[in-house]
Design a protein around this motif. Structure first.
Motif, PDB file in Angstrom:
ATOM      1  N   THR A  37      -0.915  -2.797  -3.589  1.00 63.30           N
ATOM      2  CA  THR A  37       0.180  -3.637  -3.087  1.00 63.30           C
ATOM      3  C   THR A  37       1.560  -3.105  -3.463  1.00 63.30           C
ATOM      4  O   THR A  37       2.548  -3.514  -2.861  1.00 63.30           O
ATOM      5  CB  THR A  37       0.036  -5.097  -3.570  1.00 63.30           C
ATOM      6  N   ARG A  38       1.650  -2.228  -4.418  1.00 64.26           N
ATOM      7  CA  ARG A  38       2.933  -1.613  -4.786  1.00 64.26           C
ATOM      8  C   ARG A  38       3.399  -0.589  -3.753  1.00 64.26           C
ATOM      9  O   ARG A  38       4.568  -0.234  -3.723  1.00 64.26           O
ATOM     10  CB  ARG A  38       2.820  -0.910  -6.132  1.00 64.26           C
ATOM     11  N   LEU A  39       2.467  -0.090  -2.939  1.00 62.94           N
ATOM     12  CA  LEU A  39       2.808   0.969  -1.986  1.00 62.94           C
ATOM     13  C   LEU A  39       3.503   0.410  -0.758  1.00 62.94           C
ATOM     14  O   LEU A  39       2.949  -0.452  -0.073  1.00 62.94           O
ATOM     15  CB  LEU A  39       1.542   1.702  -1.536  1.00 62.94           C
ATOM     16  N   PRO A  40       4.693   0.918  -0.440  1.00 61.59           N
ATOM     17  CA  PRO A  40       5.349   0.478   0.783  1.00 61.59           C
ATOM     18  C   PRO A  40       4.528   0.806   2.032  1.00 61.59           C
ATOM     19  O   PRO A  40       4.481   0.018   2.971  1.00 61.59           O
ATOM     20  CB  PRO A  40       6.670   1.254   0.791  1.00 61.59           C
ATOM     21  N   GLU A  41       3.857   1.968   2.008  1.00 57.26           N
ATOM     22  CA  GLU A  41       3.022   2.319   3.168  1.00 57.26           C
ATOM     23  C   GLU A  41       1.981   3.358   2.779  1.00 57.26           C
ATOM     24  O   GLU A  41       2.246   4.265   2.000  1.00 57.26           O
ATOM     25  CB  GLU A  41       3.876   2.862   4.315  1.00 57.26           C
ATOM     26  N   LEU A  42       0.812   3.194   3.354  1.00 58.52           N
ATOM     27  CA  LEU A  42      -0.279   4.148   3.208  1.00 58.52           C
ATOM     28  C   LEU A  42      -0.920   4.285   4.586  1.00 58.52           C
ATOM     29  O   LEU A  42      -1.172   3.277   5.255  1.00 58.52           O
ATOM     30  CB  LEU A  42      -1.298   3.634   2.183  1.00 58.52           C
ATOM     31  N   VAL A  55      -7.529   4.953  12.640  1.00 58.54           N
ATOM     32  CA  VAL A  55      -6.299   5.065  11.847  1.00 58.54           C
ATOM     33  C   VAL A  55      -5.929   3.679  11.334  1.00 58.54           C
ATOM     34  O   VAL A  55      -5.948   2.709  12.096  1.00 58.54           O
ATOM     35  CB  VAL A  55      -5.133   5.623  12.699  1.00 58.54           C
ATOM     36  N   HIS A  56      -5.594   3.595  10.040  1.00 60.73           N
ATOM     37  CA  HIS A  56      -5.141   2.340   9.450  1.00 60.73           C
ATOM     38  C   HIS A  56      -3.794   2.555   8.775  1.00 60.73           C
ATOM     39  O   HIS A  56      -3.626   3.517   8.027  1.00 60.73           O
ATOM     40  CB  HIS A  56      -6.147   1.827   8.411  1.00 60.73           C
ATOM     41  N   VAL A  57      -2.878   1.655   9.048  1.00 54.35           N
ATOM     42  CA  VAL A  57      -1.577   1.649   8.389  1.00 54.35           C
ATOM     43  C   VAL A  57      -1.563   0.423   7.485  1.00 54.35           C
ATOM     44  O   VAL A  57      -1.728  -0.709   7.952  1.00 54.35           O
ATOM     45  CB  VAL A  57      -0.412   1.581   9.408  1.00 54.35           C
ATOM     46  N   LEU A  63      -3.024  -4.917   5.986  1.00 54.22           N
ATOM     47  CA  LEU A  63      -3.278  -4.083   7.147  1.00 54.22           C
ATOM     48  C   LEU A  63      -2.199  -4.378   8.180  1.00 54.22           C
ATOM     49  O   LEU A  63      -2.148  -5.463   8.755  1.00 54.22           O
ATOM     50  CB  LEU A  63      -4.666  -4.362   7.724  1.00 54.22           C
ATOM     51  N   ALA A  64      -1.311  -3.398   8.404  1.00 52.11           N
ATOM     52  CA  ALA A  64      -0.170  -3.595   9.294  1.00 52.11           C
ATOM     53  C   ALA A  64      -0.456  -3.105  10.706  1.00 52.11           C
ATOM     54  O   ALA A  64       0.155  -3.584  11.662  1.00 52.11           O
ATOM     55  CB  ALA A  64       1.058  -2.877   8.730  1.00 52.11           C
ATOM     56  N   ALA A  65      -1.368  -2.159  10.848  1.00 50.57           N
ATOM     57  CA  ALA A  65      -1.741  -1.654  12.170  1.00 50.57           C
ATOM     58  C   ALA A  65      -3.043  -0.874  12.053  1.00 50.57           C
ATOM     59  O   ALA A  65      -3.341  -0.311  10.997  1.00 50.57           O
ATOM     60  CB  ALA A  65      -0.650  -0.756  12.747  1.00 50.57           C
ATOM     61  N   ALA A  66      -3.781  -0.850  13.148  1.00 52.79           N
ATOM     62  CA  ALA A  66      -5.028  -0.085  13.199  1.00 52.79           C
ATOM     63  C   ALA A  66      -5.272   0.339  14.628  1.00 52.79           C
ATOM     64  O   ALA A  66      -4.878  -0.349  15.571  1.00 52.79           O
ATOM     65  CB  ALA A  66      -6.195  -0.922  12.680  1.00 52.79           C
ATOM     66  N   GLY A  67      -5.891   1.475  14.781  1.00 52.44           N
ATOM     67  CA  GLY A  67      -6.202   1.965  16.113  1.00 52.44           C
ATOM     68  C   GLY A  67      -7.157   3.137  16.034  1.00 52.44           C
ATOM     69  O   GLY A  67      -7.454   3.639  14.952  1.00 52.44           O
ATOM     70  N   VAL A  68      -7.631   3.557  17.195  1.00 55.80           N
ATOM     71  CA  VAL A  68      -8.524   4.706  17.296  1.00 55.80           C
ATOM     72  C   VAL A  68      -7.846   5.731  18.199  1.00 55.80           C
ATOM     73  O   VAL A  68      -7.422   5.389  19.309  1.00 55.80           O
ATOM     74  CB  VAL A  68      -9.897   4.295  17.863  1.00 55.80           C
ATOM     75  N   ARG A  83       2.477   3.876  13.567  1.00 53.99           N
ATOM     76  CA  ARG A  83       3.344   3.505  12.444  1.00 53.99           C
ATOM     77  C   ARG A  83       4.602   2.799  12.934  1.00 53.99           C
ATOM     78  O   ARG A  83       5.053   1.822  12.331  1.00 53.99           O
ATOM     79  CB  ARG A  83       3.737   4.743  11.640  1.00 53.99           C
ATOM     80  N   ALA A  84       5.174   3.286  14.022  1.00 54.27           N
ATOM     81  CA  ALA A  84       6.406   2.692  14.544  1.00 54.27           C
ATOM     82  C   ALA A  84       6.168   1.257  15.024  1.00 54.27           C
ATOM     83  O   ALA A  84       7.051   0.405  14.905  1.00 54.27           O
ATOM     84  CB  ALA A  84       6.955   3.551  15.686  1.00 54.27           C
ATOM     85  N   GLY A  85       4.991   0.990  15.534  1.00 52.89           N
ATOM     86  CA  GLY A  85       4.697  -0.347  16.042  1.00 52.89           C
ATOM     87  C   GLY A  85       3.996  -1.250  15.048  1.00 52.89           C
ATOM     88  O   GLY A  85       3.659  -2.397  15.365  1.00 52.89           O
ATOM     89  N   ALA A  86       3.793  -0.762  13.838  1.00 49.72           N
ATOM     90  CA  ALA A  86       3.090  -1.549  12.822  1.00 49.72           C
ATOM     91  C   ALA A  86       3.925  -2.742  12.367  1.00 49.72           C
ATOM     92  O   ALA A  86       5.161  -2.729  12.443  1.00 49.72           O
ATOM     93  CB  ALA A  86       2.743  -0.673  11.622  1.00 49.72           C
ATOM     94  N   GLU A  87       3.235  -3.756  11.897  1.00 45.29           N
ATOM     95  CA  GLU A  87       3.896  -4.965  11.389  1.00 45.29           C
ATOM     96  C   GLU A  87       4.835  -4.615  10.235  1.00 45.29           C
ATOM     97  O   GLU A  87       4.498  -3.801   9.371  1.00 45.29           O
ATOM     98  CB  GLU A  87       2.824  -5.944  10.902  1.00 45.29           C
TER      99      GLU A  87
END
Length: 166
Positions: A37-42, A55-57, A63-68, A83-87
């Protein structure tokens, strides 16, 4: 615990053992969750059985975004678009600021499966080497102690039996 056991105050020793187990479990879980939870993004990927990459963002443990990645598409472009469209997930205080502990646990379980590859990590994803997880052996000791206390208990799960009404 040793002192209580030497005085043959086994119930009190067991109570302290159970409290210690609860503390170790809670601390290990918190340390594990806070690390993510400390990570701004992974961003992580996993190749499925069909050969396509999932792919998971993850942002602050959520979980801010996921796709194949579709066949024939450029992987880097797809990840950048995802990544650009992630929550947008903002940091907040607490060990699980952006998601429930259960959601963050589910994300961690996915990240820990064999074959997951990290694409990008914003920050440092670390857990303390000397953290509480190294003491989780005590939970097995607790389980063995409980089993030894009642060796002939029937530990089979109780099933329900349906009898038709006549």
């Amino acid at each position: 615990m040793t002192s209580f056991a030497e005085q043959e105050r086994f119930e009190e020793a067991g109570l302290h053992r159970d409290r210690l187990v609860a503390l170790v479990r809670a601390t290990a879980r918190t340390q594990r969750l806070v690390a993510l939870t400390r990570l701004p993004e992974l961003v992580a990927v996993h190749r499925g059985d069909d050969g396509r990459w999932a792919v998971h963002v993850v942002r602050h443990g959520r979980l801010a975004a996921a796709g194949v990645i579709p066949p024939g598409h450029d992987a880097q472009d797809y990840v950048a678009t995802l990544r650009a469209g992630a929550e947008t997930v903002r940091p907040a205080p607490g060990p699980v600021p952006a998601a429930s502990a259960e959601e963050t646990e589910a994300v961690l379980t996915w990240l820990e499966q064999p074959g997951v590859r990290l694409v990008d990590v914003d920050g440092a994803w670390t857990c303390p080497v000397g953290g509480a997880a190294r003491h989780l052996w005590i939970t097995e000791a607790q389980h063995q102690a409980r089993a030894a206390a009642a060796p002939f208990d029937d530990r089979r799960p109780l099933g329900t039996h349906h009898r038709p009404v006549r």
